[in-house]
Design a protein around this motif. Structure first.
Motif, PDB file in Angstrom:
ATOM      1  N   CYS A  66       0.826  -1.208   0.000  1.00 49.63           N
ATOM      2  CA  CYS A  66       0.000   0.000   0.000  1.00 49.63           C
ATOM      3  C   CYS A  66       0.862   1.260   0.000  1.00 49.63           C
ATOM      4  O   CYS A  66       1.627   1.493   0.938  1.00 49.63           O
ATOM      5  CB  CYS A  66      -0.921  -0.004   1.230  1.00 49.63           C
ATOM      6  N   PRO A  67       0.754   2.112  -1.030  1.00 51.21           N
ATOM      7  CA  PRO A  67       1.570   3.329  -1.082  1.00 51.21           C
ATOM      8  C   PRO A  67       1.105   4.412  -0.115  1.00 51.21           C
ATOM      9  O   PRO A  67       1.859   5.348   0.166  1.00 51.21           O
ATOM     10  CB  PRO A  67       1.428   3.795  -2.535  1.00 51.21           C
ATOM     11  N   ALA A  68      -0.126   4.291   0.373  1.00 57.27           N
ATOM     12  CA  ALA A  68      -0.665   5.310   1.274  1.00 57.27           C
ATOM     13  C   ALA A  68      -0.615   4.881   2.735  1.00 57.27           C
ATOM     14  O   ALA A  68      -1.074   5.620   3.598  1.00 57.27           O
ATOM     15  CB  ALA A  68      -2.111   5.638   0.885  1.00 57.27           C
ATOM     16  N   ASP A  69      -0.083   3.703   3.010  1.00 56.86           N
ATOM     17  CA  ASP A  69       0.003   3.179   4.379  1.00 56.86           C
ATOM     18  C   ASP A  69      -1.383   3.176   5.035  1.00 56.86           C
ATOM     19  O   ASP A  69      -1.557   3.600   6.166  1.00 56.86           O
ATOM     20  CB  ASP A  69       0.986   4.012   5.210  1.00 56.86           C
ATOM     21  N   ALA A  70      -2.358   2.664   4.279  1.00 59.30           N
ATOM     22  CA  ALA A  70      -3.748   2.687   4.747  1.00 59.30           C
ATOM     23  C   ALA A  70      -4.196   1.361   5.340  1.00 59.30           C
ATOM     24  O   ALA A  70      -5.294   1.288   5.891  1.00 59.30           O
ATOM     25  CB  ALA A  70      -4.678   3.060   3.585  1.00 59.30           C
ATOM     26  N   ILE A  71      -3.376   0.308   5.228  1.00 61.20           N
ATOM     27  CA  ILE A  71      -3.785  -1.027   5.663  1.00 61.20           C
ATOM     28  C   ILE A  71      -2.963  -1.450   6.868  1.00 61.20           C
ATOM     29  O   ILE A  71      -1.734  -1.291   6.886  1.00 61.20           O
ATOM     30  CB  ILE A  71      -3.629  -2.050   4.523  1.00 61.20           C
ATOM     31  N   PHE A  72      -3.637  -1.985   7.868  1.00 64.04           N
ATOM     32  CA  PHE A  72      -2.974  -2.534   9.050  1.00 64.04           C
ATOM     33  C   PHE A  72      -3.431  -3.975   9.235  1.00 64.04           C
ATOM     34  O   PHE A  72      -4.632  -4.247   9.297  1.00 64.04           O
ATOM     35  CB  PHE A  72      -3.301  -1.721  10.297  1.00 64.04           C
ATOM     36  N   VAL A  73      -2.477  -4.900   9.280  1.00 61.26           N
ATOM     37  CA  VAL A  73      -2.773  -6.316   9.427  1.00 61.26           C
ATOM     38  C   VAL A  73      -1.955  -6.869  10.584  1.00 61.26           C
ATOM     39  O   VAL A  73      -0.762  -6.581  10.701  1.00 61.26           O
ATOM     40  CB  VAL A  73      -2.454  -7.122   8.142  1.00 61.26           C
ATOM     41  N   GLU A  74      -2.592  -7.652  11.399  1.00 59.95           N
ATOM     42  CA  GLU A  74      -1.900  -8.344  12.488  1.00 59.95           C
ATOM     43  C   GLU A  74      -2.298  -9.814  12.416  1.00 59.95           C
ATOM     44  O   GLU A  74      -3.465 -10.163  12.635  1.00 59.95           O
ATOM     45  CB  GLU A  74      -2.286  -7.742  13.843  1.00 59.95           C
ATOM     46  N   GLY A  75      -1.341 -10.676  12.103  1.00 66.44           N
ATOM     47  CA  GLY A  75      -1.618 -12.089  11.951  1.00 66.44           C
ATOM     48  C   GLY A  75      -1.525 -12.845  13.261  1.00 66.44           C
ATOM     49  O   GLY A  75      -0.941 -12.382  14.241  1.00 66.44           O
ATOM     50  N   ALA A  76      -2.121 -14.022  13.275  1.00 71.19           N
ATOM     51  CA  ALA A  76      -2.068 -14.912  14.430  1.00 71.19           C
ATOM     52  C   ALA A  76      -2.071 -16.344  13.923  1.00 71.19           C
ATOM     53  O   ALA A  76      -2.438 -16.617  12.774  1.00 71.19           O
ATOM     54  CB  ALA A  76      -3.244 -14.669  15.377  1.00 71.19           C
ATOM     55  N   ASP A  77      -1.640 -17.285  14.780  1.00 69.90           N
ATOM     56  CA  ASP A  77      -1.551 -18.691  14.393  1.00 69.90           C
ATOM     57  C   ASP A  77      -2.890 -19.394  14.573  1.00 69.90           C
ATOM     58  O   ASP A  77      -3.593 -19.181  15.564  1.00 69.90           O
ATOM     59  CB  ASP A  77      -0.485 -19.407  15.227  1.00 69.90           C
ATOM     60  N   ASN A  78      -3.215 -20.246  13.607  1.00 71.20           N
ATOM     61  CA  ASN A  78      -4.362 -21.124  13.752  1.00 71.20           C
ATOM     62  C   ASN A  78      -4.015 -22.268  14.696  1.00 71.20           C
ATOM     63  O   ASN A  78      -2.847 -22.629  14.864  1.00 71.20           O
ATOM     64  CB  ASN A  78      -4.776 -21.710  12.399  1.00 71.20           C
ATOM     65  N   SER A  79      -5.012 -22.839  15.301  1.00 76.47           N
ATOM     66  CA  SER A  79      -4.833 -24.020  16.141  1.00 76.47           C
ATOM     67  C   SER A  79      -5.878 -25.062  15.758  1.00 76.47           C
ATOM     68  O   SER A  79      -6.813 -24.786  15.000  1.00 76.47           O
ATOM     69  CB  SER A  79      -4.961 -23.653  17.622  1.00 76.47           C
TER      70      SER A  79
END
Length: 201
Positions: A66-79
């Protein structure tokens, strides 16, 4: 003072008077809404697999692209007890700030699982800045018939590859794709075959 000097103050209104008698080109929005183009860049959507699991694997490639720094993602592990996607990880937090987003579509090209696409919805205006930060719940595609809300076990297969093939196996024609028409298959063979007298590598 000449006659022409007397008209100088009035000349500035010439454009205004000219426009007063022209036909109005005003678009009657929002009463009349014109359809958008099929590939119009509108609001984003996080897609699901046919069993309801999320396609997003929390890789954050869309945020990096994203060139506008508009997206924030925080991943986590599946169980085994809580599975939201067929991969090892899923997007636990997903936000798009439409105060920054320029709807360029670079995030769509960066997504490796086609989890993120853009809809034709363009009515994103609001009087609250907070409401223009879309969360994961607002971006997720609705559940359709036959889908089950995650978390749940994988229904389409035991591996990610089986999910990407959507039930098709490598033994299927064309390696999991539907067979091509005879004319197309013949043309493909012609293009792949070396020309007579040419070097074979």
């Amino acid at each position: 003072m000449g006659f022409t000097d007397f008209l100088n103050p009035v000349k500035g209104f010439g454009v205004s008077f000219h426009q007063m008698f022209m036909k109005s080109e005003t678009v009657q929005y929002p009463e009349v809404k014109k359809p958008t183009a099929p590939r119009f860049h509108g609001r984003h959507q996080l897609n699901r697999w046919p069993d309801g699991l999320e396609k997003c694997v929390g890789c954050e490639l869309c945020a990096w692209a994203c060139p506008a720094d508009a997206i924030f993602v925080e991943g986590a592990d599946n169980s085994a007890d809580e599975r939201y996607s067929p991969g090892e990880r899923y997007g636990r937090v997903y936000q798009i700030n439409y105060l920054r987003c320029i709807l360029c579509g670079l995030c769509i090209e960066a997504c490796p699982t086609r989890a993120l696409t853009m809809t034709n919805e363009y009515e994103l205006a609001d009087d609250s800045r907070e409401s223009l930060i879309y969360t994961k719940d607002m971006l997720l595609a609705p559940l359709r018939e036959g889908m089950e809300a995650p978390p749940h076990a994988m229904r389409l297969g035991d591996t990610e590859e089986e999910y990407y093939r959507l039930g098709l196996t490598p033994d299927s024609p064309e390696g999991g794709r539907p067979p091509a028409p005879p004319e197309e298959a013949e043309g493909r063979l012609r293009r792949s075959a070396p020309e007579e007298g040419g070097d074979r590598k």
